[in-house]
Enzyme design. Structure first.
Site, PDB file in Angstrom:
ATOM      1  N   ASP A 177      39.467  38.118  51.721  1.00 20.88           N
ATOM      2  CA  ASP A 177      39.839  38.715  50.439  1.00 20.88           C
ATOM      3  C   ASP A 177      41.016  37.973  49.809  1.00 20.88           C
ATOM      4  O   ASP A 177      41.057  37.762  48.594  1.00 20.88           O
ATOM      5  CB  ASP A 177      40.203  40.184  50.626  1.00 20.88           C
ATOM      6  CG  ASP A 177      38.985  41.059  50.914  1.00 20.88           C
ATOM      7  OD1 ASP A 177      37.850  40.565  50.755  1.00 20.88           O
ATOM      8  OD2 ASP A 177      39.177  42.226  51.297  1.00 20.88           O
ATOM      9  N   GLU A 223      31.221  34.639  47.095  1.00 22.30           N
ATOM     10  CA  GLU A 223      32.256  33.619  46.915  1.00 22.30           C
ATOM     11  C   GLU A 223      31.927  32.661  45.779  1.00 22.30           C
ATOM     12  O   GLU A 223      32.453  31.553  45.714  1.00 22.30           O
ATOM     13  CB  GLU A 223      32.465  32.834  48.219  1.00 22.30           C
ATOM     14  CG  GLU A 223      31.285  32.004  48.676  1.00 22.30           C
ATOM     15  CD  GLU A 223      30.299  32.770  49.553  1.00 22.30           C
ATOM     16  OE1 GLU A 223      29.586  32.123  50.329  1.00 22.30           O
ATOM     17  OE2 GLU A 223      30.262  34.018  49.480  1.00 22.30           O
TER      18      GLU A 223
END
Length: 344
Positions: A235, A261
């Site tokens: 994160d 991502e």
């Protein structure tokens, strides 16, 4: 031919096998029956008493709240977005980039209508010779006074609501809209916003023959980051990469999290070759980035594929085609060794 004279667009259930079914049916139920819940609730409510010892203090008088006029999009693209009405000048509604309330819809004219604030506190809406007309509560108008609660149709597809609110209500409404179009982790725009914005940007590029490019960025070996340092570190990487991208792009560019991502940057007004140079700067920036996590300093790289509207056939100038071409080039950048840019 003007823009407004052009023809305006009209716009599983899983199946359990016998073994699993028998196992589930043989398990004792952990849920109380609805009748027992109701009985408990009735009994609990009947035993409650009102606390009469609490002193009732009347609220302190407050200063009169300052109100202002706002327009809220209630139908069409950007539903929920709130625009403030100017207290000093006209507020222009339309599809053009110069409009104060920009409506990304082909049924709206570039300068469709305007709202005027009068000195006595009244508000009027006026049609600016639009192709599809301006309507207030279903009636086509040339000029009409607005009252709080009125709905204004801007062409056939978009409806905005006019209202008088205090500053706190306006702020909350704007925050709610922002939360609906932003990714909560990275604060980049979310996929929903990207899909709507990409369609409108391509339509604008086609109408005005302007340049538009799309960069699709993917963090290399991101699963390895999660497996090695944990998902909290992952994160942190996503947040820091997103923050870096938003510092490096221009104010007019659009940055969004596409999923996982992957991130997308929409770039206006740049030739394809210069878009490649821009993508290379972004790639190099990610390579230099150091992400401080609890356990370590994590470094990552990124691969980027990019495409431009100019490359597409006239019949295929649509969001899916632009994304597919960028995705194909991203795949080539990945298979070519990662940490690189591919635009051909």
């Amino acid at each position: 031919m003007t823009d407004d004279s052009k023809k305006t667009q009209k716009l599983p259930i899983p199946v359990l096998d016998d073994d699993l079914r028998s196992q589930r049916s043989s398990r004792p139920s952990m849920r109380p029956s609805m009748s027992s819940i109701t009985e408990w609730d009735d009994e609990e409510a009947s035993t409650r008493t009102t606390d009469t010892a609490i002193a009732v203090v009347p609220p302190a008088p407050t200063a009169p709240k300052r109100t202002r006029a706002v327009l809220t999009v209630v139908s069409g693209s950007s539903t929920g977005r709130v625009f403030s009405v100017s207290e000093q000048a006209h507020t222009v509604i339309g599809r053009g980039r110069e409009a104060d309330v920009r409506i990304d819809d082909a049924g709206a004219s570039r300068a469709h209508a305007r709202v005027t604030t009068m000195g006595d506190g009244r508000f009027f809406v006026e049609d600016l010779g639009s192709t599809n007309g301006t309507f207030v509560d279903g009636k086509r108008i040339e000029r009409a006074e607005l009252h709080s609660g009125d709905r204004v149709n801007v062409g056939p597809n978009v409806v905005v609501s006019f209202s008088i609110v205090d500053a706190q209500v306006e702020r909350v409404a704007q925050q709610l809209y922002e939360s609906s179009v932003r990714d909560p982790l990275t604060r980049a725009h979310n996929r929903r916003y990207l899909v709507e914005r990409l369609a409108s940007e391509i339509a604008y590029a086609k109408r005005h023959e302007t340049r538009l490019s799309l960069l699709l960025l993917d963090i290399d070996h991101f699963k390895r980051v999660n497996d090695t340092w944990g998902h909290l570190a992952g994160d942190d990487v996503l947040r820091d990469v997103a923050a870096l991208m938003q510092r490096m792009i221009r104010a007019e560019d659009v940055f969004a999290r596409f999923g996982g991502e992957e991130f997308v940057v929409l770039v206006r007004g740049i030739e394809h070759v210069n878009c490649g140079r821009f993508a290379e700067r972004l790639r190099a920036g990610v390579e230099r980035l150091e992400v401080a996590c609890d356990a370590a300093v994590v470094r990552v790289t990124a691969s980027i594929g990019y495409s431009s509207v100019d490359e597409l056939d006239l019949k295929n100038k649509d969001p899916d085609a632009l994304l597919a071409l960028a995705d194909e080039r991203l795949y080539r950048a990945k298979t070519g060794g990662r940490n690189r840019v591919c635009g051909a």
